[in-house]
Design a protein around this motif. Structure first.
Motif, short mmCIF file in Angstrom:
data_model
loop_
_atom_site.label_atom_id
_atom_site.label_comp_id
_atom_site.label_asym_id
_atom_site.label_seq_id
_atom_site.Cartn_x
_atom_site.Cartn_y
_atom_site.Cartn_z
N SER A 75 20.54 -20.31 14.61
CA SER A 75 21.57 -20.50 13.58
C SER A 75 22.62 -19.39 13.60
O SER A 75 23.69 -19.56 13.02
N ASN A 76 22.35 -18.26 14.28
CA ASN A 76 23.38 -17.23 14.43
C ASN A 76 24.57 -17.74 15.24
O ASN A 76 25.63 -17.14 15.23
N PHE A 77 24.38 -18.84 15.96
CA PHE A 77 25.41 -19.36 16.85
C PHE A 77 26.03 -20.65 16.33
O PHE A 77 26.73 -21.34 17.07
N LYS A 78 25.81 -20.95 15.06
CA LYS A 78 26.33 -22.22 14.52
C LYS A 78 27.85 -22.26 14.49
O LYS A 78 28.44 -23.33 14.46
N TYR A 79 28.51 -21.09 14.51
CA TYR A 79 29.98 -21.07 14.52
C TYR A 79 30.53 -21.07 15.95
O TYR A 79 31.73 -20.97 16.15
N SER A 80 29.64 -21.19 16.93
CA SER A 80 30.02 -21.34 18.34
C SER A 80 29.29 -22.54 18.92
O SER A 80 28.67 -22.46 19.98
N PRO A 81 29.36 -23.68 18.24
CA PRO A 81 28.52 -24.81 18.66
C PRO A 81 28.86 -25.35 20.04
O PRO A 81 27.98 -25.87 20.73
N HIS A 82 30.11 -25.21 20.47
CA HIS A 82 30.47 -25.72 21.78
C HIS A 82 29.82 -24.90 22.89
O HIS A 82 29.42 -25.45 23.92
N PRO A 97 18.18 -28.46 22.43
CA PRO A 97 19.07 -27.67 21.60
C PRO A 97 18.64 -27.67 20.12
O PRO A 97 17.71 -28.38 19.75
N PRO A 98 19.33 -26.85 19.30
CA PRO A 98 19.00 -26.82 17.88
C PRO A 98 19.15 -28.21 17.27
O PRO A 98 20.07 -28.95 17.62
N ARG A 99 18.25 -28.55 16.37
CA ARG A 99 18.29 -29.91 15.82
C ARG A 99 19.53 -30.18 14.97
O ARG A 99 19.90 -31.32 14.77
N LYS A 100 20.20 -29.13 14.48
CA LYS A 100 21.42 -29.35 13.69
C LYS A 100 22.69 -29.15 14.51
O LYS A 100 23.79 -29.13 13.96
N LEU A 101 22.57 -29.05 15.84
CA LEU A 101 23.75 -28.86 16.68
C LEU A 101 24.81 -29.94 16.46
O LEU A 101 26.00 -29.61 16.34
N ALA A 107 31.05 -29.86 11.82
CA ALA A 107 31.60 -28.91 10.85
C ALA A 107 32.68 -28.04 11.51
O ALA A 107 33.74 -27.80 10.92
N PHE A 108 32.44 -27.60 12.73
CA PHE A 108 33.42 -26.78 13.45
C PHE A 108 34.68 -27.59 13.71
O PHE A 108 35.80 -27.12 13.48
N GLU A 109 34.50 -28.82 14.19
CA GLU A 109 35.66 -29.68 14.50
C GLU A 109 36.41 -30.11 13.25
O GLU A 109 37.61 -30.35 13.30
N GLU A 117 24.81 -23.70 4.79
CA GLU A 117 23.74 -24.64 4.44
C GLU A 117 23.18 -25.36 5.66
O GLU A 117 22.16 -26.03 5.57
N LEU A 118 23.84 -25.20 6.81
CA LEU A 118 23.36 -25.86 8.03
C LEU A 118 22.48 -24.95 8.88
O LEU A 118 22.16 -25.28 10.01
N ASP A 119 22.06 -23.79 8.32
CA ASP A 119 21.14 -22.93 9.06
C ASP A 119 19.87 -23.70 9.39
O ASP A 119 19.31 -24.39 8.53
#
Length: 139
Positions: A75-82, A97-101, A107-109, A117-119
């Motif tokens: 989840s530390n990388f949720k703001y770099s999902p690409h 990959p992470p299940r919330k990817l 969210a990023f797009e 909340e997406l951690d």
């Protein structure tokens, strides 16, 4: 269920067990050598907690910095999902990959500034991963 062997008696502080004749040991045991079955614990006996669920972690190569030996939660990388997506595209047999990817990507797009909340640091289950990788790789 009390265990694989029946207690047939007690002498002093020892318990006699009904052992198969193939066992070449005395049938008398002190209480500290005995325990009830896991599904029938003794009074005051507690079960150890189950092992922790394995979480998905990544190591990172930071540009222009020395090697980082730390592991970071997914989840530390949720703001770099690409980048996470591209990593798993290049390494489809690695855990994840992470299940919330997919939600991180959306969210990023969508331009959200925060989506704490997406951690989630758990990996996708096999079926979800197979579907995700199939779409990602265009197979």
């Amino acid at each position: 269920m009390a265990g694989p062997f029946t207690i047939t008696g007690m002498t002093g502080n020892s318990y006699q067990l009904d052992l198969p004749s193939t066992f070449k040991v005395h049938n008398s045991f002190s209480p500290d050598k005995l325990r009830k079955a896991a599904d029938d614990p003794l009074l005051g006996q507690t079960q150890p907690p189950p092992p922790p669920i394995k979480t998905l972690q990544y190591r990172v190569h930071w540009k222009n910095l020395d090697e980082d030996l730390n592991w970071y939660p997914a989840s530390n990388f949720k703001y770099s999902p690409h980048r996470v997506r591209d990593f798993h595209k290049a390494h489809p047999n690695d855990p994840g990959p992470p299940r919330k990817l997919p939600e991180w990507l959306k969210a990023f797009e969508d331009g959200l500034d925060s989506y704490e909340e997406l951690d989630d640091d758990l990996a996708m289950d096999k079926e979800t991963k197979d579907d995700f990788m199939e779409r990602l790789l265009g197979v």
